[in-house]
Design a protein around this motif. Sequence first.
Motif, PDB file in Angstrom:
ATOM      1  N   VAL A  65       0.865  -1.178   0.000  1.00  0.00           N
ATOM      2  CA  VAL A  65       0.000   0.000   0.000  1.00  0.00           C
ATOM      3  C   VAL A  65       0.900   1.226   0.000  1.00  0.00           C
ATOM      4  O   VAL A  65       1.696   1.429   0.921  1.00  0.00           O
ATOM      5  CB  VAL A  65      -0.939   0.012   1.223  1.00  0.00           C
ATOM      6  CG1 VAL A  65      -1.820   1.257   1.204  1.00  0.00           C
ATOM      7  CG2 VAL A  65      -1.788  -1.253   1.258  1.00  0.00           C
ATOM      8  N   CYS A  66       0.790   2.011  -1.071  1.00  0.00           N
ATOM      9  CA  CYS A  66       1.644   3.189  -1.201  1.00  0.00           C
ATOM     10  C   CYS A  66       0.767   4.424  -1.390  1.00  0.00           C
ATOM     11  O   CYS A  66      -0.456   4.329  -1.417  1.00  0.00           O
ATOM     12  CB  CYS A  66       2.611   3.015  -2.377  1.00  0.00           C
ATOM     13  SG  CYS A  66       1.764   2.881  -3.961  1.00  0.00           S
ATOM     14  N   GLY A  67       1.412   5.557  -1.534  1.00  0.00           N
ATOM     15  CA  GLY A  67       0.678   6.806  -1.752  1.00  0.00           C
ATOM     16  C   GLY A  67       1.416   7.969  -1.135  1.00  0.00           C
ATOM     17  O   GLY A  67       2.317   7.792  -0.310  1.00  0.00           O
ATOM     18  N   ASP A  68       1.027   9.149  -1.553  1.00  0.00           N
ATOM     19  CA  ASP A  68       1.630  10.366  -1.023  1.00  0.00           C
ATOM     20  C   ASP A  68       1.261  10.538   0.447  1.00  0.00           C
ATOM     21  O   ASP A  68       0.419   9.824   0.976  1.00  0.00           O
ATOM     22  CB  ASP A  68       1.137  11.589  -1.817  1.00  0.00           C
ATOM     23  CG  ASP A  68       1.677  11.598  -3.242  1.00  0.00           C
ATOM     24  OD1 ASP A  68       2.773  11.055  -3.470  1.00  0.00           O
ATOM     25  OD2 ASP A  68       0.979  12.134  -4.127  1.00  0.00           O
ATOM     26  N   SER A  69       1.884  11.522   1.082  1.00  0.00           N
ATOM     27  CA  SER A  69       1.538  11.850   2.459  1.00  0.00           C
ATOM     28  C   SER A  69       0.074  12.260   2.541  1.00  0.00           C
ATOM     29  O   SER A  69      -0.478  12.845   1.603  1.00  0.00           O
ATOM     30  CB  SER A  69       2.414  13.013   2.954  1.00  0.00           C
ATOM     31  OG  SER A  69       3.751  12.623   2.985  1.00  0.00           O
ATOM     32  N   ALA A  70      -0.560  11.924   3.666  1.00  0.00           N
ATOM     33  CA  ALA A  70      -1.945  12.313   3.963  1.00  0.00           C
ATOM     34  C   ALA A  70      -2.957  11.710   2.987  1.00  0.00           C
ATOM     35  O   ALA A  70      -3.961  12.326   2.653  1.00  0.00           O
ATOM     36  CB  ALA A  70      -2.074  13.829   3.996  1.00  0.00           C
ATOM     37  N   THR A  71      -2.695  10.467   2.536  1.00  0.00           N
ATOM     38  CA  THR A  71      -3.651   9.796   1.643  1.00  0.00           C
ATOM     39  C   THR A  71      -4.376   8.651   2.340  1.00  0.00           C
ATOM     40  O   THR A  71      -5.099   7.901   1.684  1.00  0.00           O
ATOM     41  CB  THR A  71      -2.949   9.272   0.374  1.00  0.00           C
ATOM     42  OG1 THR A  71      -1.880   8.409   0.759  1.00  0.00           O
ATOM     43  CG2 THR A  71      -2.416  10.420  -0.468  1.00  0.00           C
ATOM     44  N   GLY A  72      -4.159   8.496   3.651  1.00  0.00           N
ATOM     45  CA  GLY A  72      -4.918   7.515   4.413  1.00  0.00           C
ATOM     46  C   GLY A  72      -4.177   6.246   4.786  1.00  0.00           C
ATOM     47  O   GLY A  72      -4.767   5.335   5.367  1.00  0.00           O
ATOM     48  N   LYS A  73      -2.893   6.161   4.481  1.00  0.00           N
ATOM     49  CA  LYS A  73      -2.151   4.928   4.767  1.00  0.00           C
ATOM     50  C   LYS A  73      -2.073   4.649   6.265  1.00  0.00           C
ATOM     51  O   LYS A  73      -2.479   3.567   6.722  1.00  0.00           O
ATOM     52  CB  LYS A  73      -0.734   5.013   4.174  1.00  0.00           C
ATOM     53  CG  LYS A  73      -0.691   5.162   2.669  1.00  0.00           C
ATOM     54  CD  LYS A  73       0.713   5.206   2.115  1.00  0.00           C
ATOM     55  CE  LYS A  73       1.635   6.211   2.744  1.00  0.00           C
ATOM     56  NZ  LYS A  73       1.318   7.608   2.487  1.00  0.00           N
ATOM     57  N   THR A  74      -1.569   5.570   7.024  1.00  0.00           N
ATOM     58  CA  THR A  74      -1.449   5.370   8.474  1.00  0.00           C
ATOM     59  C   THR A  74      -2.822   5.378   9.135  1.00  0.00           C
ATOM     60  O   THR A  74      -3.054   4.651  10.098  1.00  0.00           O
ATOM     61  CB  THR A  74      -0.507   6.423   9.086  1.00  0.00           C
ATOM     62  OG1 THR A  74       0.811   6.206   8.539  1.00  0.00           O
ATOM     63  CG2 THR A  74      -0.439   6.319  10.601  1.00  0.00           C
ATOM     64  N   PHE A  75      -3.756   6.135   8.601  1.00  0.00           N
ATOM     65  CA  PHE A  75      -5.131   6.117   9.098  1.00  0.00           C
ATOM     66  C   PHE A  75      -5.701   4.706   8.983  1.00  0.00           C
ATOM     67  O   PHE A  75      -6.313   4.194   9.923  1.00  0.00           O
ATOM     68  CB  PHE A  75      -5.973   7.136   8.321  1.00  0.00           C
ATOM     69  CG  PHE A  75      -7.405   7.209   8.760  1.00  0.00           C
ATOM     70  CD1 PHE A  75      -7.739   7.609  10.044  1.00  0.00           C
ATOM     71  CD2 PHE A  75      -8.418   6.888   7.875  1.00  0.00           C
ATOM     72  CE1 PHE A  75      -9.061   7.681  10.452  1.00  0.00           C
ATOM     73  CE2 PHE A  75      -9.750   6.960   8.270  1.00  0.00           C
ATOM     74  CZ  PHE A  75     -10.077   7.356   9.557  1.00  0.00           C
ATOM     75  N   LEU A  76      -5.491   4.048   7.848  1.00  0.00           N
ATOM     76  CA  LEU A  76      -5.940   2.668   7.666  1.00  0.00           C
ATOM     77  C   LEU A  76      -5.287   1.756   8.694  1.00  0.00           C
ATOM     78  O   LEU A  76      -5.956   0.931   9.320  1.00  0.00           O
ATOM     79  CB  LEU A  76      -5.621   2.186   6.248  1.00  0.00           C
ATOM     80  CG  LEU A  76      -5.868   0.703   5.977  1.00  0.00           C
ATOM     81  CD1 LEU A  76      -7.333   0.343   6.177  1.00  0.00           C
ATOM     82  CD2 LEU A  76      -5.386   0.342   4.579  1.00  0.00           C
ATOM     83  N   PHE A  77      -3.986   1.893   8.908  1.00  0.00           N
ATOM     84  CA  PHE A  77      -3.265   1.089   9.896  1.00  0.00           C
ATOM     85  C   PHE A  77      -3.889   1.266  11.280  1.00  0.00           C
ATOM     86  O   PHE A  77      -4.142   0.289  11.985  1.00  0.00           O
ATOM     87  CB  PHE A  77      -1.784   1.497   9.903  1.00  0.00           C
ATOM     88  CG  PHE A  77      -0.929   0.719  10.860  1.00  0.00           C
ATOM     89  CD1 PHE A  77      -0.423  -0.521  10.500  1.00  0.00           C
ATOM     90  CD2 PHE A  77      -0.590   1.239  12.101  1.00  0.00           C
ATOM     91  CE1 PHE A  77       0.387  -1.244  11.370  1.00  0.00           C
ATOM     92  CE2 PHE A  77       0.209   0.532  12.979  1.00  0.00           C
ATOM     93  CZ  PHE A  77       0.706  -0.716  12.612  1.00  0.00           C
TER      94      PHE A  77
END
Length: 144
Positions: A25-37
């Motif tokens: 799972v990749c993406g720019d900053s503030a795209t929901g990656k850590t939020f999903l985690f």
Amino acid sequence: MGQTLACSSRGFNIQLQLRSSKTIVCGDSATGKTFLFELLMNAARDIDNLYFINYASVKSKANRESIIKHIKQAYGQIIIMDQADDVQEVDNRIMKAINENLKNTYIIIGRAPKLNYCFTDVAEVSIKNNLITLEYLESPVLEV
């Protein structure tokens, strides 16, 4: 291999279609990656087979050794790693253990993890109307 990880957390419905044993799972900053985690960690109390790794969890040597041992011995778990780029800089043996143990399913969140994977297994987080899914960047390879 296809597997679905479905749960709810803090008012969000999570439906992750996992194509293979490793989903990046990749993406720019503030795209929901850590939020999903964080949402998955919150939902983990209702799901037995989830195991979480992030940068904070690998800071101590004792924790790193425990994580590596867990990955090597685990079977049938969904292992979710956030901040994979930072984790691999602290101890690349963690990534090596993931590459060597295909008995689990891995969700690796980061920009450029040093793992063996197919580009068809790279996705971005999609959040629409409180539904969180993965949007894959490439179509799956069709076997003939």
